[in-house]
Motif scaffolding. Sequence first.
Motif, PDB file in Angstrom:
ATOM      1  N   GLU A   1       0.908  -1.230   0.014  1.00 55.57           N
ATOM      2  CA  GLU A   1       0.073  -0.044  -0.082  1.00 55.57           C
ATOM      3  C   GLU A   1       0.771   1.209  -0.128  1.00 55.57           C
TER       4      GLU A   1
ATOM      5  N   GLN B   1      -4.806   2.979  -7.229  1.00 51.38           N
ATOM      6  CA  GLN B   1      -5.136   2.761  -5.618  1.00 51.38           C
ATOM      7  C   GLN B   1      -4.029   2.127  -4.731  1.00 51.38           C
ATOM      8  N   SER B   2      -3.043   1.602  -5.528  1.00 57.46           N
ATOM      9  CA  SER B   2      -2.144   0.593  -4.616  1.00 57.46           C
ATOM     10  C   SER B   2      -0.716   0.764  -5.737  1.00 57.46           C
TER      11      SER B   2
END
Length: 293
Positions: A40, A54-55
């Motif tokens: 993350e 998103q990641s």
Amino acid sequence: MPSASTSFEVFTTRPDTLFGATYAVLAPEHELVDTLTAAEWPEGTSRAWTNGAQSPAEAVSAYRAMAAAKTDLERQENRDKTGVFTGTYATNPVNGEQVPVFIADYVLTGYGTGAIMAVPGGDQRDWDFAEAYGLPIIRTVEPPAGAEGAYPGEGPAINSAHGDLDINGLGISDAKAAVITWLQQHGAGEGTTTYRLRDWLFSRQRYWGEPFPIVYDELDQPIAIPESMLPVDLPDVPDYSPKTYEPDDVHSEPEPPLARADEWVHVTLDLGDGPKKYRRETNTMPNWAGSSW
């Protein structure tokens, strides 16, 4: 997160500039990219570093696909520097600073180790990338007055001291030697000598032949001359004979006749990213003899 023990090697001809390494870059194809890609985003990661993903895994995967669609030449000549953060930081060995690790298509697996210590103050490509992604720029060689952008030239070391390593004030040669010694003493690196092999069947150290349509940049990387600048014409030279080894002088080196045409060899060209200084190849192609291969 990747293991804290994971490490990667970089190759540099300028160990004296390590204090200016403010980020690291791996080629998208580097074997450790998957290992170094975090699960993350670290808290506070700039959106510009994520490409909106998103990641880290999503960002890295998308960027790899984009880079794979380009040729090595397109990647080298691309004026707009792009990349994506892996979500991982590396430790600069000379000062302990944590520097972000990116992947970027301007780094190729075929050069060095496929990973670089990025020194924006001394390399224009790194400078452009640092400006695009808001990364620190630290000069480690004092530039001449009025210098703009990266400065890869001669000068005393600056901003280059931490703990028991202080190279401030040293010239490039002495600073390199001091840093290599320190790295070897601390098990963080080693000095090495590299050699380049020429294809003797094709490359000739003579005047008569077609000039290679390439130039070398400040990092000694070959760049193809665009079609609009072709053909490359041979200059007039006063002596067509190559210089050979002196039998009693171990330091002498052979020299093709074109190497003596300094104004032809060292040129300023605009290859798409503004006027820059380049060095032409001084060997020539073998003309009709090329058919022998």
